[in-house]
Design an enzyme around this catalytic site. Structure first.
Site, mmCIF file in Angstrom:
data_model
loop_
_atom_site.group_PDB
_atom_site.id
_atom_site.type_symbol
_atom_site.label_atom_id
_atom_site.label_comp_id
_atom_site.label_asym_id
_atom_site.label_seq_id
_atom_site.Cartn_x
_atom_site.Cartn_y
_atom_site.Cartn_z
ATOM 1 N N ASP A 131 -9.959 10.276 42.076
ATOM 2 C CA ASP A 131 -10.035 9.420 43.270
ATOM 3 C C ASP A 131 -10.655 10.198 44.430
ATOM 4 O O ASP A 131 -11.467 9.665 45.194
ATOM 5 C CB ASP A 131 -8.630 8.942 43.649
ATOM 6 N N HIS B 225 -1.854 7.298 42.119
ATOM 7 C CA HIS B 225 -3.141 7.015 41.456
ATOM 8 C C HIS B 225 -3.091 5.548 41.005
ATOM 9 O O HIS B 225 -2.896 5.234 39.831
ATOM 10 C CB HIS B 225 -3.346 7.950 40.266
HETATM 11 P P1 NAD Z 1 -7.970 6.233 24.693
HETATM 12 O O1 NAD Z 1 -7.195 5.083 24.191
HETATM 13 O O2 NAD Z 1 -9.410 6.327 24.349
HETATM 14 O O3 NAD Z 1 -7.286 7.584 24.185
HETATM 15 C C1 NAD Z 1 -5.902 7.767 24.235
HETATM 16 C C2 NAD Z 1 -5.552 8.652 23.067
HETATM 17 O O4 NAD Z 1 -4.174 8.955 23.174
HETATM 18 C C3 NAD Z 1 -5.761 7.979 21.708
HETATM 19 O O5 NAD Z 1 -6.501 8.834 20.852
HETATM 20 C C4 NAD Z 1 -4.362 7.762 21.200
HETATM 21 O O6 NAD Z 1 -4.266 7.819 19.775
HETATM 22 C C5 NAD Z 1 -3.657 8.943 21.861
HETATM 23 N N1 NAD Z 1 -2.211 8.822 21.913
HETATM 24 C C6 NAD Z 1 -1.441 7.706 22.000
HETATM 25 N N2 NAD Z 1 -0.149 8.045 21.956
HETATM 26 C C7 NAD Z 1 -0.090 9.396 21.863
HETATM 27 C C8 NAD Z 1 0.951 10.336 21.780
HETATM 28 N N3 NAD Z 1 2.236 9.946 21.766
HETATM 29 N N4 NAD Z 1 0.643 11.646 21.667
HETATM 30 C C9 NAD Z 1 -0.624 12.055 21.644
HETATM 31 N N5 NAD Z 1 -1.682 11.214 21.715
HETATM 32 C C10 NAD Z 1 -1.408 9.901 21.832
HETATM 33 O O7 NAD Z 1 -7.733 6.298 26.267
HETATM 34 P P2 NAD Z 1 -8.542 7.133 27.358
HETATM 35 O O8 NAD Z 1 -9.603 6.266 27.926
HETATM 36 O O9 NAD Z 1 -8.879 8.473 26.823
HETATM 37 O O10 NAD Z 1 -7.440 7.245 28.514
HETATM 38 C C11 NAD Z 1 -6.282 8.018 28.326
HETATM 39 C C12 NAD Z 1 -5.319 7.811 29.473
HETATM 40 O O11 NAD Z 1 -5.862 8.299 30.697
HETATM 41 C C13 NAD Z 1 -4.985 6.351 29.730
HETATM 42 O O12 NAD Z 1 -3.610 6.250 30.055
HETATM 43 C C14 NAD Z 1 -5.840 6.000 30.948
HETATM 44 O O13 NAD Z 1 -5.348 4.905 31.646
HETATM 45 C C15 NAD Z 1 -5.737 7.290 31.713
HETATM 46 N N6 NAD Z 1 -6.741 7.574 32.734
HETATM 47 C C16 NAD Z 1 -6.327 8.229 33.859
HETATM 48 C C17 NAD Z 1 -7.226 8.603 34.832
HETATM 49 C C18 NAD Z 1 -6.789 9.343 36.063
HETATM 50 O O14 NAD Z 1 -7.613 9.562 36.962
HETATM 51 N N7 NAD Z 1 -5.540 9.764 36.194
HETATM 52 C C19 NAD Z 1 -8.567 8.270 34.665
HETATM 53 C C20 NAD Z 1 -8.980 7.613 33.510
HETATM 54 C C21 NAD Z 1 -8.047 7.264 32.537
HETATM 55 C C1 LMR Z 2 -9.215 5.315 36.560
HETATM 56 O O1 LMR Z 2 -8.868 5.418 37.742
HETATM 57 O O2 LMR Z 2 -10.412 5.237 36.236
HETATM 58 C C2 LMR Z 2 -8.181 5.310 35.486
HETATM 59 O O3 LMR Z 2 -6.910 5.422 36.024
HETATM 60 C C3 LMR Z 2 -8.309 4.179 34.578
HETATM 61 C C4 LMR Z 2 -7.643 3.004 35.168
HETATM 62 O O4 LMR Z 2 -6.719 2.523 34.525
HETATM 63 O O5 LMR Z 2 -8.042 2.596 36.244
#
Ligand code: NAD
Ligand code: LMR
Length: 376
Positions: free
Chosen positions: A204, A232
């Protein structure tokens, strides 16, 4: 960070100071490796590796993140790493594919790969843990909609980290709801120092820098000291009141250069708050490239330090600074030195900011209650 098992040089410094000193030493005398990466001293390849855990490594952020770590973007161009990649059994084959690709990429800094669906094996001996694993938000969902699925994962992984990670392991939670997952991890891993458990709001922060840079048509590297306060989530408060831009006549406040408070107080804020949703709408997947890059920025600044005069945003355990209730993981402006973050103190807060900071704290309190009700 306890690096005693990987450090070969003996000195009077604490283990984290030794890593700090070693990593800082890389910032002098640039050389290049055979792969073209910038190296900084001739002994660099003799360093012992740091173990970095990425959970959810078979997912899309994981796929973007692990090559960045293996290339030295997270811990420095001279810091060898051993990657621990953890995922769940249905993703085991994909995880093995990522491992094969890491081997095929022949990263000079990559000294080993552990690819596993066993949390104990994944967490054993790790110095840095980047917690990405979880269920991602889909179009039309708020981040807290993924709460029940994710907080129970963070409760059980807290136990594995507490028992098996290296002492003083630094933890970054990325998976949503990031602040509340980090809080649950902290509560269920009481022996990990609370200062070591953080969540990602650097994405962010970087988005806010990007919006100002686009608006002023200046390089993003000339913009600094925006702040993300709070969660977030779409209640976060992106604040430019202390931000500045490098110009030929010195640093100037962002407000003075933009000269459009209506935009700064309106569209700028909502664009940053809603950027995650906009990416999901466009890609049908959540942001991965920018999330992975920001996770590297977060850990790199935490370990190596923030540049003089610059602060960044990190979700950290509130100590009551700025009258933010303690007991929440809340995003604050921080500076980092010697592997430790500190909240920037004494910034004047106007009435409008106060209300927005309180609103996002309220949401975090509600999330905390909801998380506990999901767990019980
Ligand atoms: P994704 O679905 O592509 O990948 C998630 C992975 O986690 C998958 O491979 C899944 O099998 C695995 N997983 C599920 N349960 C698990 C467990 N208990 N132990 C280990 N691995 C496990 O998702 P993504 O796009 O890579 O996003 C991952 C996370 O990050 C999501 O929660 C998303 O919302 C979050 N995210 C946060 C931010 C931020 O700025 N904080 C930004 C983008 C995404
Ligand atoms: C983001 O900010 O891109 C991630 O947290 C994904 C979402 O759920 O918005």
């Amino acid at each position: 960070m306890d690096l005693s098992f990987i450090m070969t040089n003996k000195s009077n410094l604490s283990p984290s100071s030794r890593l700090q000193a070693l990593l800082s030493a890389t910032l002098t005398t640039p050389l290049r490796s055979s792969s073209g990466d910038i190296l900084t001293n001739r002994s660099q390849m003799a360093k012992d590796p740091v173990r970095v855990l990425v959970t959810g490594a078979a997912g899309q952020i994981g796929y973007a993140l692990v090559p960045m770590i293996a290339r030295g973007i997270m811990l420095g161009a001279d810091q060898p790493v051993i990657l621990h990649m953890l995922d769940i059994p249905p993703a085991a084959e994909a995880l093995n594919g990522v491992k094969m690709e890491l081997i095929d990429a022949a990263f000079p800094l990559l000294k080993g790969v552990v690819a596993t669906t066993d949390a104990v094996e994944g967490c054993t001996g790790v110095n840095v843990a980047v917690m990405v694993g979880g269920f991602p938000r889909k179009e039309g969902m708020e981040r807290k909609d993924v709460m029940s699925k994710n907080v129970s994962i963070y409760k059980s992984q807290a136990a594995a980290l507490e028992k098996h990670a290296a002492p003083n392991c630094k933890v970054l939670v990325v998976a949503n709801p990031a602040n509340t997952n980090a809080l649950i991890l902290k509560e269920f891993a009481p022996s990990i120092p609370e200062k070591n458990i953080t969540c990602l709001t650097r994405l962010d922060h970087n988005r806010a820098l990007g919006q100002v840079s686009e608006r002023l048509n200046v390089p993003v590297s000339d913009v600094k000291n925006v702040i993300i306060w709070g969660n977030h989530s779409s209640s976060q408060y992106p604040d430019v009141n202390h931000a500045s831009v490098k110009t030929s006549s010195g640093e100037k406040p962002v407000r003075e250069l933009v000269k459009d408070d209506e935009w700064l107080n309106g569209e700028f804020i909502t664009t940053v708050q809603q950027r995650g949703a906009a990416i999901i709408k466009a890609r049908k997947l959540s942001s991965a490239l920018s999330a992975a890059s920001s996770a590297c920025d977060h850990i790199r600044d935490w370990v190596l330090g923030t540049p003089e005069g610059t602060f960044v945003s990190m979700g950290v355990y509130s100590d009551g600074s700025y009258n933010v209730p303690s007991g929440l993981i809340y995003s604050f402006p921080v500076t980092c030195r010697n592997g430790e973050w500190s909240i920037v103190q004494g910034l004047p807060i106007d009435e409008v900011s106060r209300k927005k900071m309180d609103l996002t704290a309220e949401e975090l309190k509600e999330e905390k209650d909801l998380a506990y009700s999901c767990l019980s």
